[in-house]
Scaffold this motif. Structure first.
Motif, PDB file in Angstrom:
ATOM      1  N   ASN A   1       5.929 -23.742  34.672  1.00 19.76           N
ATOM      2  CA  ASN A   1       6.971 -22.857  34.140  1.00 19.76           C
ATOM      3  C   ASN A   1       6.353 -21.708  33.352  1.00 19.76           C
TER       4      ASN A   1
ATOM      5  N   ALA B   1       6.493 -17.708  34.070  1.00 23.80           N
ATOM      6  CA  ALA B   1       7.000 -16.760  33.062  1.00 23.80           C
ATOM      7  C   ALA B   1       5.954 -15.684  32.765  1.00 23.80           C
TER       8      ALA B   1
ATOM      9  N   ASP C   1       3.289 -21.024  25.497  1.00 17.74           N
ATOM     10  CA  ASP C   1       2.849 -19.874  26.281  1.00 17.74           C
ATOM     11  C   ASP C   1       3.289 -18.575  25.640  1.00 17.74           C
TER      12      ASP C   1
ATOM     13  N   MET D   1      12.952 -17.140  26.934  1.00 19.61           N
ATOM     14  CA  MET D   1      14.293 -17.338  27.506  1.00 19.61           C
ATOM     15  C   MET D   1      15.360 -16.766  26.590  1.00 19.61           C
TER      16      MET D   1
ATOM     17  N   THR E   1      18.192 -22.600  38.331  1.00 22.87           N
ATOM     18  CA  THR E   1      16.881 -21.949  38.312  1.00 22.87           C
ATOM     19  C   THR E   1      17.044 -20.437  38.324  1.00 22.87           C
ATOM     20  N   SER E   2      16.077 -19.756  37.736  1.00 22.69           N
ATOM     21  CA  SER E   2      16.105 -18.294  37.777  1.00 22.69           C
ATOM     22  C   SER E   2      15.219 -17.795  38.922  1.00 22.69           C
ATOM     23  N   LYS E   3      14.657 -18.738  39.692  1.00 25.85           N
ATOM     24  CA  LYS E   3      13.575 -18.325  40.580  1.00 25.85           C
ATOM     25  C   LYS E   3      13.969 -18.037  42.022  1.00 25.85           C
TER      26      LYS E   3
ATOM     27  N   GLY F   1       7.784 -22.894  40.553  1.00 20.57           N
ATOM     28  CA  GLY F   1       9.029 -23.670  40.540  1.00 20.57           C
ATOM     29  C   GLY F   1      10.064 -23.019  41.433  1.00 20.57           C
ATOM     30  N   PHE F   2      11.004 -23.836  41.894  1.00 16.95           N
ATOM     31  CA  PHE F   2      12.102 -23.266  42.689  1.00 16.95           C
ATOM     32  C   PHE F   2      13.278 -24.226  42.765  1.00 16.95           C
ATOM     33  N   ARG F   3      13.103 -25.485  42.254  1.00 18.55           N
ATOM     34  CA  ARG F   3      14.164 -26.465  42.481  1.00 18.55           C
ATOM     35  C   ARG F   3      15.157 -26.544  41.331  1.00 18.55           C
ATOM     36  N   GLY F   4      14.716 -26.102  40.154  1.00 13.92           N
ATOM     37  CA  GLY F   4      15.573 -26.260  38.977  1.00 13.92           C
ATOM     38  C   GLY F   4      15.749 -27.727  38.620  1.00 13.92           C
ATOM     39  N   GLU F   5      14.688 -28.486  38.741  1.00 15.43           N
ATOM     40  CA  GLU F   5      14.788 -29.923  38.483  1.00 15.43           C
ATOM     41  C   GLU F   5      13.916 -30.382  37.336  1.00 15.43           C
ATOM     42  N   ALA F   6      12.858 -29.644  37.061  1.00 19.09           N
ATOM     43  CA  ALA F   6      11.844 -30.186  36.153  1.00 19.09           C
ATOM     44  C   ALA F   6      12.390 -30.427  34.751  1.00 19.09           C
ATOM     45  N   LEU F   7      12.920 -29.395  34.127  1.00 18.92           N
ATOM     46  CA  LEU F   7      13.345 -29.586  32.735  1.00 18.92           C
ATOM     47  C   LEU F   7      14.417 -30.665  32.599  1.00 18.92           C
TER      48      LEU F   7
ATOM     49  N   THR G   1       7.253 -19.184  24.873  1.00 20.66           N
ATOM     50  CA  THR G   1       7.989 -20.447  24.843  1.00 20.66           C
ATOM     51  C   THR G   1       7.061 -21.568  24.396  1.00 20.66           C
TER      52      THR G   1
ATOM     53  N   LYS H   1       5.504 -31.170  44.958  1.00 22.14           N
ATOM     54  CA  LYS H   1       4.994 -29.887  45.442  1.00 22.14           C
ATOM     55  C   LYS H   1       3.471 -29.870  45.547  1.00 22.14           C
TER      56      LYS H   1
HETATM   57  N1  LIG Z   1       8.016 -21.541  29.732  1.00 21.07           N
HETATM   58  C1  LIG Z   1       9.103 -20.901  30.197  1.00 21.07           C
HETATM   59  N2  LIG Z   1       9.259 -19.580  29.983  1.00 21.07           N
HETATM   60  C2  LIG Z   1      10.342 -18.924  30.453  1.00 21.07           C
HETATM   61  N3  LIG Z   1      11.341 -19.522  31.126  1.00 21.07           N
HETATM   62  C3  LIG Z   1      11.268 -20.820  31.370  1.00 21.07           C
HETATM   63  C4  LIG Z   1      10.148 -21.595  30.916  1.00 21.07           C
HETATM   64  N4  LIG Z   1      10.341 -22.870  31.283  1.00 21.07           N
HETATM   65  C5  LIG Z   1      11.512 -22.901  31.952  1.00 21.07           C
HETATM   66  N5  LIG Z   1      12.077 -21.687  32.021  1.00 21.07           N
HETATM   67  C6  LIG Z   1      13.358 -21.347  32.657  1.00 21.07           C
HETATM   68  O1  LIG Z   1      14.054 -22.554  32.851  1.00 21.07           O
HETATM   69  C7  LIG Z   1      14.436 -22.700  34.223  1.00 21.07           C
HETATM   70  C8  LIG Z   1      14.421 -24.164  34.588  1.00 21.07           C
HETATM   71  O2  LIG Z   1      13.101 -24.662  34.608  1.00 21.07           O
HETATM   72  P1  LIG Z   1      12.741 -25.871  35.582  1.00 21.07           P
HETATM   73  O3  LIG Z   1      11.320 -26.140  35.493  1.00 21.07           O
HETATM   74  O4  LIG Z   1      13.690 -26.960  35.306  1.00 21.07           O
HETATM   75  O5  LIG Z   1      13.122 -25.312  37.011  1.00 21.07           O
HETATM   76  P2  LIG Z   1      12.309 -24.344  37.963  1.00 21.07           P
HETATM   77  O6  LIG Z   1      11.006 -24.015  37.378  1.00 21.07           O
HETATM   78  O7  LIG Z   1      13.205 -23.202  38.256  1.00 21.07           O
HETATM   79  O8  LIG Z   1      12.155 -25.224  39.265  1.00 21.07           O
HETATM   80  P3  LIG Z   1      11.244 -26.577  39.430  1.00 21.07           P
HETATM   81  O9  LIG Z   1      12.151 -27.722  39.222  1.00 21.07           O
HETATM   82  O10 LIG Z   1      10.767 -26.488  40.845  1.00 21.07           O
HETATM   83  O11 LIG Z   1      10.192 -26.512  38.412  1.00 21.07           O
HETATM   84  C9  LIG Z   1      13.455 -21.857  34.987  1.00 21.07           C
HETATM   85  O12 LIG Z   1      14.015 -21.402  36.225  1.00 21.07           O
HETATM   86  C10 LIG Z   1      13.194 -20.696  34.013  1.00 21.07           C
HETATM   87  O13 LIG Z   1      14.165 -19.701  34.151  1.00 21.07           O
END
Ligand SMILES: Nc1ncnc2c1ncn2[C@@H]1O[C@H](COP(=O)(O)OP(=O)(O)OP(=O)(O)O)[C@@H](O)[C@H]1O
Ligand SMILES: [Mg+2]
Length: 576
Positions: A33, A37, A58, A63, A77-79, A93-99, A141, A301
């Motif tokens: 992430n 960013a 970082d 955000m 996801t913003s990606k 990232g692309f799934r919006g699953e990690a956080l 962040t 991934k």
């Molecule tokens: N360190 C960061 N700096 C800025 N934005 C962040 C950061 N971490 C997360 N985000 C924002 O939070 C969103 C969700 O993060 P998350 O990791 O859950 O999903 P993702 O990165 O889009 O996809 P993936 O699940 O494949 O990682 C991201 O799309 C991004 O917009």
């Protein structure tokens, strides 16, 4: 039983099973992430191997306050936003699953600030969004993950020791630091800093910080700019020989990946430069148009699928081969046959009387093994300089029956059992490796499941340290199944057999020293087998290494490795 939809938190916990396996997976997601960013500095601090606390900071874009609750929602996801984007991915990232997955199994604190905006602090616990407030801070962040798996005790109990978990994170960070030399990565565990890369874009500088000068000195540059690909990186010269693939890194569009295809390319490119069980160090960064590679094939991934595997294979092979052939390197002891020096061992091996210590073949009959005068090895052992200058001290005649190496040395004919000889070399190396505590683990690209009896499962559970100490990573995933995630290096294709044989050692209560037996078993598995064809250079290397090994006359099981037939033996045989 009536069917009910699962609640969101439970869905997230199930997804977390795929995304979050251990502390290292949390670190992976957080640094990805940060990379997305556009951070140029990423700092990772962990406590107790990440089990208690993981902090990733970082200096990326940060955000917006209103986006923070969304970031913890699944599939937000913003990606990417369209199917077209999914097949053209430029971000990690692309799934919006990690956080949301991480948040569902831990307690999270997040600080984030965009440039020209107010900073925000948020707290999420076990998937519940508890609090968000304004709090100014630096742009970027910072996420702190406490008490991983605090609400899923079963998962927590599967975590390994803090040392093992910390090592996984260390390995992961080394990999990411190499994947992005343009980003400065630093890593500390329990306040001790392990490395900090400069982030100046130089891969060599990143390697120096992460692996040190000695390792870096074996590496040579690779650069290729072609139609479909750019390939850049560093590869080791054949002097560097490893027993596993731990130092082989591939990055596809900066994403660290495992690839059976690329492992095969390496094996082929180094054929003739290394023995078949030796591995080089490789750091290759491949850039390829995103549309020609599918990254959405693995839950973590870690794997990718290339559209045109054949052309990638051919290109990487040609690029590596080209570099290797330009390296001014002669395999140890290699001389073209016509330039063999006259065989004169006294001169070349002044301190070692091979003819007296080797086992002599007695053609007159019954007892073929003569008791040799025991020579104290110590400083009589030939040293590297000796055999380097001793090129031609022996002459390989050839391989016979794909099992024996024939050589001429000191006016005698020697027969070497290739398996027994290599087993001795492997055994000595392993002994030294384990005594110095060096890691010899090789992660499997695909973990192997092994079905076992309850008794065998019991042995693995009770003696897990024994297996870990040898380089295994075994996970009992069901009452009758163990998953092999990592093995000692150099045993590929024999993993199941090896675990079974080691289990047999524990089932045999007559053995005085199981560790010793285990090393013998391992050496046997790693060694070249009878029936394998060998290149001339390979045979020369085996002989050179055998002659400079302690106890070279026997394999660890006590069978002879080398048998001598003197001129007198041969003359007698021919009744001359
Ligand atoms: N360190 C960061 N700096 C800025 N934005 C962040 C950061 N971490 C997360 N985000 C924002 O939070 C969103 C969700 O993060 P998350 O990791 O859950 O999903 P993702 O990165 O889009 O996809 P993936 O699940 O494949 O990682 C991201 O799309 C991004 O917009
Ligand atoms: Mg992400």
């Amino acid at each position: 039983m009536s069917i009910k939809p699962l609640d969101d938190n439970l869905i997230n916990q199930i997804a977390a099973g795929e995304v979050v396996e251990r502390p290292a997976s949390v670190v992976k997601e957080l640094i990805e992430n940060s990379i997305d960013a556009d951070a140029t500095i990423i700092t990772v601090n962990i406590n107790r191997g990440g089990i208690d606390r993981i902090e990733v900071e970082d200096n990326g874009q940060g955000m917006e306050a209103e986006d923070i609750p969304l970031a913890f929602q699944r599939h937000a996801t913003s990606k990417i936003s369209s199917q077209e984007d999914l097949f053209n991915i430029n971000t990690m990232g692309f799934r919006g699953e990690a956080l949301p997955s991480i948040a569902s199994v831990s307690r999270i604190e997040l600080y984030s600030q965009k440039a020209d905006s107010t900073g925000v602090f948020a707290r999420v616990e076990g998937g519940r969004f508890l609090k968000q407030e304004n709090r100014p801070g630096p742009v970027g962040t910072r996420i702190i993950v406490f008490d991983l798996f605090f609400n899923t005790p079963a998962r927590r109990s599967f975590l390994k020791s803090a040392v093992t978990e910390g090592n996984h994170i260390y390995e992961l960070l080394r990999k990411y630091a190499l994947s992005r030399p343009d980003i400065s990565f630093s890593f500390s565990n329990d306040k001790k800093q392990f490395f900090k890369t400069p982030g100046n874009g130089s891969l060599k500088d990143a390697v120096l910080c992460v692996y040190g000068r000695d390792f870096a000195s074996y590496l040579t540059d690779v650069t290729y700019v072609g139609e479909g690909y750019t390939i850049e990186g560093l590869i080791s010269t054949p002097e560097l020989r490893r027993t596993n693939r731990k130092n082989q890194y591939f990055f596809v569009n900066h994403r660290p990946v495992r690839s059976v295809l690329l492992y095969k390319v390496i094996d082929q490119a180094y054929q003739g430069f290394l023995l078949s069980r030796e591995q080089p160090a490789i750091i290759l960064s491949i850039k390829i148009p995103p549309a020609n590679v599918d990254v959405n094939v693995h839950p973590q991934k870690n794997e990718v699928r290339f559209k045109d595997e054949k052309s990638l294979f051919r290109t990487v092979y040609a690029v590596l081969k080209d570099v290797l052939e330009q390296i001014d390197y002669r395999p140890l002891n290699y001389l073209p046959p016509e330039s063999y020096a006259p065989v004169s061992r006294e001169q070349n091996y002044p301190n070692r009387v091979v003819s007296e210590t080797a086992i002599s073949f007695d053609f007159t009959g019954q007892s073929s093994l003569r008791k040799d005068p025991v020579q104290p090895l110590g400083d009589q052992r030939i040293k590297k300089e000796d055999y380097q200058s001793a090129a031609g001290g022996f002459r390989i005649i050839g391989q016979c029956l794909n099992s024996y190496i024939l050589l001429e040395m000191n006016q005698a004919l020697y027969l070497v059992d290739q398996h027994a000889a290599h087993e001795r070399i492997m055994y000595n190396q392993l002994k030294e490796m384990y005594s110095t505590g060096k890691e010899v683990t090789q992660m499997l690209a695909v973990p192997l499941a092994l079905e076992l009896s309850p008794q065998q499962i019991g042995i693995i559970e009770e003696h897990n340290d024994f297996f870990t100490g040898l380089g295994f990573e075994l996970d009992v995933i069901a009452p009758d199944t163990v998953l092999i995630r990592a093995t000692p290096g150099g045993v590929s294709g024999q993993e199941l057999e090896l675990v079974n044989e080691l289990l047999e050692l524990w089932q045999d209560n007559t053995l005085p020293d199981i560790q010793e037996e285990a090393i013998k078993t391992l050496a046997c598995k790693k060694a070249i087998k009878a029936g394998e064809g060998l290149y001339l250079q390979e045979m020369e290397r085996i002989i050179t290494e055998l002659l400079s090994s302690a106890d070279y006359k026997n394999c660890p099981h006590g069978r002879p490795t080398i048998i001598k037939m003197s001129q007198a033996d041969l003359d007698r045989l021919f009744k001359r």
